[in-house]
Motif scaffolding. Structure first.
Motif, short mmCIF file in Angstrom:
data_model
loop_
_atom_site.label_atom_id
_atom_site.label_comp_id
_atom_site.label_asym_id
_atom_site.label_seq_id
_atom_site.Cartn_x
_atom_site.Cartn_y
_atom_site.Cartn_z
N GLY A 10 0.88 -1.38 0.05
CA GLY A 10 0.17 -0.04 0.03
C GLY A 10 0.49 1.28 0.07
N ILE A 11 0.15 2.42 0.35
CA ILE A 11 1.00 3.48 0.27
C ILE A 11 0.93 4.10 1.84
N ALA A 12 1.96 4.74 2.32
CA ALA A 12 1.99 5.45 3.63
C ALA A 12 1.62 6.85 3.11
N THR A 13 0.32 7.38 3.57
CA THR A 13 -0.15 8.78 2.93
C THR A 13 -0.49 9.57 4.09
N ALA A 14 -0.71 10.85 3.96
CA ALA A 14 -1.01 11.77 4.95
C ALA A 14 -2.36 11.44 5.45
N GLU A 15 -3.07 10.54 4.92
CA GLU A 15 -4.35 9.89 5.76
C GLU A 15 -4.06 8.56 6.47
N GLY A 16 -2.72 8.16 6.29
CA GLY A 16 -2.78 6.82 7.12
C GLY A 16 -2.26 5.92 5.97
N PHE A 17 -2.12 4.51 6.30
CA PHE A 17 -1.75 3.54 5.34
C PHE A 17 -3.13 3.20 4.74
N LEU A 18 -2.89 3.16 3.39
CA LEU A 18 -3.95 2.89 2.59
C LEU A 18 -3.62 1.61 1.58
N PRO A 19 -4.16 0.59 2.03
CA PRO A 19 -3.60 -0.90 1.19
C PRO A 19 -4.13 -0.96 -0.36
N THR A 20 -3.40 -1.49 -1.15
CA THR A 20 -3.58 -1.78 -2.45
C THR A 20 -3.80 -2.83 -3.05
N GLU A 21 -2.92 -4.04 -2.56
CA GLU A 21 -2.95 -5.39 -2.81
C GLU A 21 -2.30 -6.46 -1.76
N ILE A 22 -2.51 -7.75 -2.04
CA ILE A 22 -1.74 -8.57 -1.46
C ILE A 22 -0.85 -9.66 -2.44
N ASN A 23 0.09 -10.08 -1.95
CA ASN A 23 0.62 -11.04 -2.88
C ASN A 23 0.85 -12.32 -1.70
N THR A 24 0.26 -13.52 -2.43
CA THR A 24 0.18 -14.46 -1.52
C THR A 24 1.46 -15.30 -1.83
N ARG A 25 2.58 -14.87 -1.37
CA ARG A 25 3.69 -15.60 -1.77
C ARG A 25 4.96 -15.02 -0.95
N TYR A 26 5.89 -15.50 -1.01
CA TYR A 26 7.21 -15.04 -0.35
C TYR A 26 7.78 -14.15 -1.16
N GLY A 27 7.63 -12.86 -0.66
CA GLY A 27 8.12 -11.74 -1.59
C GLY A 27 9.68 -11.27 -1.65
N GLY A 28 9.93 -10.84 -2.77
CA GLY A 28 11.32 -10.54 -2.97
C GLY A 28 12.09 -9.72 -1.57
N ALA A 29 11.16 -8.88 -1.09
CA ALA A 29 11.60 -8.21 0.14
C ALA A 29 12.21 -8.76 1.32
N MET A 30 11.75 -10.34 1.39
CA MET A 30 12.11 -11.23 2.49
C MET A 30 13.51 -11.20 2.50
N THR A 31 14.35 -10.98 1.36
CA THR A 31 15.64 -10.95 1.65
C THR A 31 16.39 -9.95 2.66
N CYS A 32 15.45 -8.99 2.75
CA CYS A 32 15.88 -7.87 3.91
C CYS A 32 16.01 -8.88 5.24
N PHE A 33 14.79 -9.79 5.73
CA PHE A 33 14.99 -10.33 6.66
C PHE A 33 15.96 -11.55 7.00
N GLU A 34 16.13 -12.24 5.46
CA GLU A 34 17.13 -13.29 5.41
C GLU A 34 18.63 -12.75 5.84
N ASP A 35 18.91 -11.66 5.27
CA ASP A 35 20.46 -10.83 5.63
C ASP A 35 20.34 -10.28 7.12
N ALA A 36 19.07 -10.06 7.43
CA ALA A 36 19.16 -9.50 9.06
C ALA A 36 19.58 -10.64 10.13
#
Length: 476
Positions: free
Chosen positions: A300-326
């Motif tokens: 989603g988008i972090a807007t002045a109105e708060g977090f507004l969701p746009t979609e979900i992806n029902t899988r292991y997302g590419g950004a999980m590498t941030c947690f793998e490396d942590a």
């Protein structure tokens, strides 16, 4: 929490220990093969879409390039799916030699939905009802079920006049966003277009009508694109920290540039909690309705109105590498495989959450880059860079760099990558303005042809990016 890692490793060892394993495509395959070896796997066969096998220990893994790399994720995944469904003679011979009894476990990519490969089960195959939840044109019903605030939106078929009328109705003054969905793999802003006038509507329509069945129209939302991951366990949903989706805007064009992800950005505390609370509700709903297991992303988008969701992806997302490396000592991608396959990890969702959130809040990283077609280098070039105010330049020999800019060969022409030095960045700031500045330097010096880009605007007024004093002056 000292018991969590040993418990996870013990349970994963019972799944993979003394087994033959086939890694059928995917990323970070060398790391996966090494993790399987540490968990006691007898041997691993790596079927790679990359034509160039990395250095590896043949006692740990047998590496077989498939020669089907296409640069675009959708192209590679479609080719790989066909290969899994109907393996050619060469692949059948490789499988028979590696696993003559047909007992090997198969791990597919995070997009995998083929349940078996030459009679062998694909452990992490996604169920059809899970895949369907990624449809961007039907997801608003889920937000309404969960009483989640969302931007107004309508869904239309591929009818230009109807889409244009919806555009006029929903435009708040900054245009709208058309998000298409249909049979093609959809990710990386492939079928997302910003529409501000009739010419951009025509341009977007020509792209979407060839690939999509429906289009969702919603107002353009100013703010930072963000994602939060949830991991559904049998006992609850572990919710992780927000991740910035690095998505510059192409100046004067309807397209966006998806340039990866990074964990440096901290949205305001209220938005972080909004994201995590909604992700927990989404995870519980997925478990109740489709018996979901494993990782999903809430975007989603972090807007002045708060977090507004746009979609979900029902899988292991590419950004999980941030947690793998942590937390590299945790074989996180293999934990995902085990959850999807219905295995008990031996720890609770809240223990898993506390372990990963604590590690990722303390260790920030990013994977920022873009495909380039304007040049076709034959070798990799890399230069250290510093950021000064809103610009980027190559570092002088006596300076401490803030990162490195790299251009390397790729099947599409070239791949431009930006590595950032975490200890040279002020925590909490978005990465997208750094990417815009660095890509402008690459256009100037290496003729990469990405063109003028603009960063998304953070929620808090006056928030730009800032750097520590070493190497360059601070920016405000």
């Amino acid at each position: 929490m000292d018991h969590v890692l040993p418990a996870l490793q013990e349970r994963l060892g019972t799944l993979f220990g003394d087994r033959l394993v086939v890694l059928a495509g995917g990323t970070r395959l060398s790391a996966r093969a090494g993790e399987l070896h540490q968990l006691g796997a007898r041997h691993t066969l790596v079927l790679s879409t990359d034509d160039h096998a990395p250095l590896h220990d043949p006692e740990v893994a047998r590496w077989v390039p498939l020669g089907i790399g296409g640069g675009f994720v959708a192209v590679e995944q479609n080719r790989l799916t066909r290969l899994l469904t109907s393996p050619d003679r060469r692949v059948r011979e490789v499988l028979a030699d590696f696993d003559p009894t047909g007992d090997a476990l198969v791990i597919g990519t995070h997009y995998a939905h083929t349940p078996e490969f030459a009679g062998r089960p694909v452990l992490n195959a996604r169920r059809p009802e899970w895949v369907e939840l990624e449809n961007k044109t039907t997801i608003d019903a889920l937000w309404d079920e969960l009483s989640a605030p969302r931007a107004p939106a309508v869904v239309r078929g591929l009818d230009l006049d109807a889409l244009w009328r919806a555009t006029l109705d929903l435009d708040r003054g900054s245009g709208v966003v058309w998000s298409g969905d249909g049979p093609a793999i959809n990710g990386g802003a492939n079928f997302v277009r910003r529409v501000r006038d009739r010419s951009e509507a025509l341009e977007a329509f020509e792209v979407l009508r060839a690939k999509c069945d429906f289009v969702r129209v919603m107002p353009f939302l100013e703010g930072i694109p963000v994602s939060v991951h949830g991991i559904v366990f049998p006992d609850g949903t572990a919710v992780l920290r927000p991740i910035e989706m690095v998505v510059p805007r192409r100046r004067g064009q309807a397209r966006f540039l998806y340039a990866g992800c990074a964990s440096y950005y901290d949205p305001p505390a209220r938005i972080r909690e909004e994201m995590r609370n909604l992700a927990r509700r989404v995870g519980e709903r997925l478990r109740e309705t489709v018996d979901y297991r494993g990782t999903f992303t809430l975007d989603g988008i972090a807007t002045a109105e708060g977090f507004l969701p746009t979609e979900i992806n029902t899988r292991y997302g590419g950004a999980m590498t941030c947690f793998e490396d942590a937390l590299p000592q945790l074989p996180l991608a293999l934990a995902q495989v085990a959850l999807v396959a219905g295995h008990d990890l031996g720890v609770s969702s809240i223990e898993f959450e506390e372990l990963l959130v604590g590690a990722a809040d303390g260790y920030r990283r990013g994977s920022v880059g873009a495909n380039v077609r304007a040049v076709r280098p034959t070798e990799t070039v890399e230069r250290p860079v510093v950021f000064t105010e809103w610009s980027c330049r190559f570092a002088h020999p006596d300076e401490v760099p803030h990162g490195a800019l790299r251009l390397r060969p790729s099947p599409l022409g070239a791949r431009l990558e930006l590595d950032l030095s975490a200890d040279q960045l002020t925590p909490g700031r978005p990465v997208v303005p750094l990417a815009v500045a660095a890509f402008a330097l690459a256009d100037q010096e290496w003729r990469t042809g990405l063109g003028p880009l603009e960063p998304a605007v953070p929620v808090a007024e006056g928030v730009g990016f800032a750097l520590l004093s070493s190497g360059g002056s601070a920016a405000s």
